[in-house]
Design an enzyme around this catalytic site. Structure first.
Site, PDB file in Angstrom:
ATOM      1  N   ASN A 173     -33.798  -3.180 -25.451  1.00  0.00           N
ATOM      2  CA  ASN A 173     -32.490  -2.588 -25.195  1.00  0.00           C
ATOM      3  C   ASN A 173     -32.602  -1.073 -25.255  1.00  0.00           C
ATOM      4  OD1 ASN A 173     -30.039  -4.401 -24.762  1.00  0.00           O
ATOM      5  ND2 ASN A 173     -31.079  -5.483 -26.422  1.00  0.00           N
TER       6      ASN A 173
ATOM      7  N   ASP B 205     -29.233  -3.103 -30.943  1.00  0.00           N
ATOM      8  CA  ASP B 205     -29.011  -3.316 -29.509  1.00  0.00           C
ATOM      9  C   ASP B 205     -28.938  -1.963 -28.795  1.00  0.00           C
ATOM     10  OD1 ASP B 205     -27.776  -4.375 -26.953  1.00  0.00           O
ATOM     11  OD2 ASP B 205     -27.684  -6.210 -28.128  1.00  0.00           O
TER      12      ASP B 205
END
Length: 201
Positions: free
Chosen positions: A107, A151
């Site tokens: 990510n 993330d």
């Protein structure tokens, strides 16, 4: 805005990873296993493809680098053995290059104010990696989040790194050297991306 409809909607026949304007104002998106331009009339033009099998892989997240290239990550989405990688698309040549394999779910990335350092979340392994635009094959650990899933990220004007922690209802804030400065609760369980505006903590 409540009660207002969007002026333009794009509908694609493949998973959409992200969309962002490039420095010329084109709206570029990662869709399926490739890169497309989203046109003002609602259509899309294919610009590049990784060559991966779209039944198994999709693009997950990405961002434009200071040099105008697009960095993005691919991941498995069919439940099979994890197999993620980070790629670079050069809009000048149209070429796509795999920069690094071995990150199950990448990510980010985010590019640091120095224009050289790059952070990539290794979400599945609970860590954030640091690399460089000059040598993306070489990485070091920037931060570790044991048992959790960092993330998407954002770098604010003060150089602090904001990291969404998927499944944890919070954002973590780091200094440029990887020290966690604070955590900010958010009213969602699975935050995946961050954009900081207005007054900062």
């Amino acid at each position: 805005f409540p009660g207002r409809s969007p002026s333009l909607t794009h509908s694609l026949d493949r998973p959409l990873g992200f969309a962002e304007e490039d420095r010329t104002g084109r709206l570029i998106a990662a869709a399926g296993t490739g890169v497309v331009e989203l046109l003002p009339d609602g259509g899309a033009v294919q610009l590049a493809d990784t060559g991966l099998d779209p039944e198994r892989y999709r693009i997950n997240d990405g961002a434009f680098a200071p040099d105008g290239s697009l960095w993005f990550g691919t991941m498995v989405h069919d439940g099979s053995e994890p197999d993620g990688a980070v790629w670079r698309w050069d809009p000048e040549s149209g070429g796509v290059v795999r920069l690094r394999s071995g990150i199950p779910i990448p990510n980010g990335p985010v590019f640091m104010p120095d224009g050289r350092s790059v952070l990539i979340s290794d979400t599945d392994r609970g860590r954030i990696l640091r690399t460089t635009t000059a040598d993306p094959g070489s990485v070091e650990e920037f931060a570790r989040v044991p048992g959790e899933n960092p993330d998407g990220m954002h770098v604010d004007p003060d150089g602090r790194i904001w990291s969404a922690v998927w499944g944890a209802s919070r954002l973590d804030v780091y200094s440029e050297d990887g020290e966690r400065l604070t955590s900010v609760p958010v009213p969602v369980r699975q935050p995946t991306s961050v954009l900081v505006t207005g007054e900062l903590v």
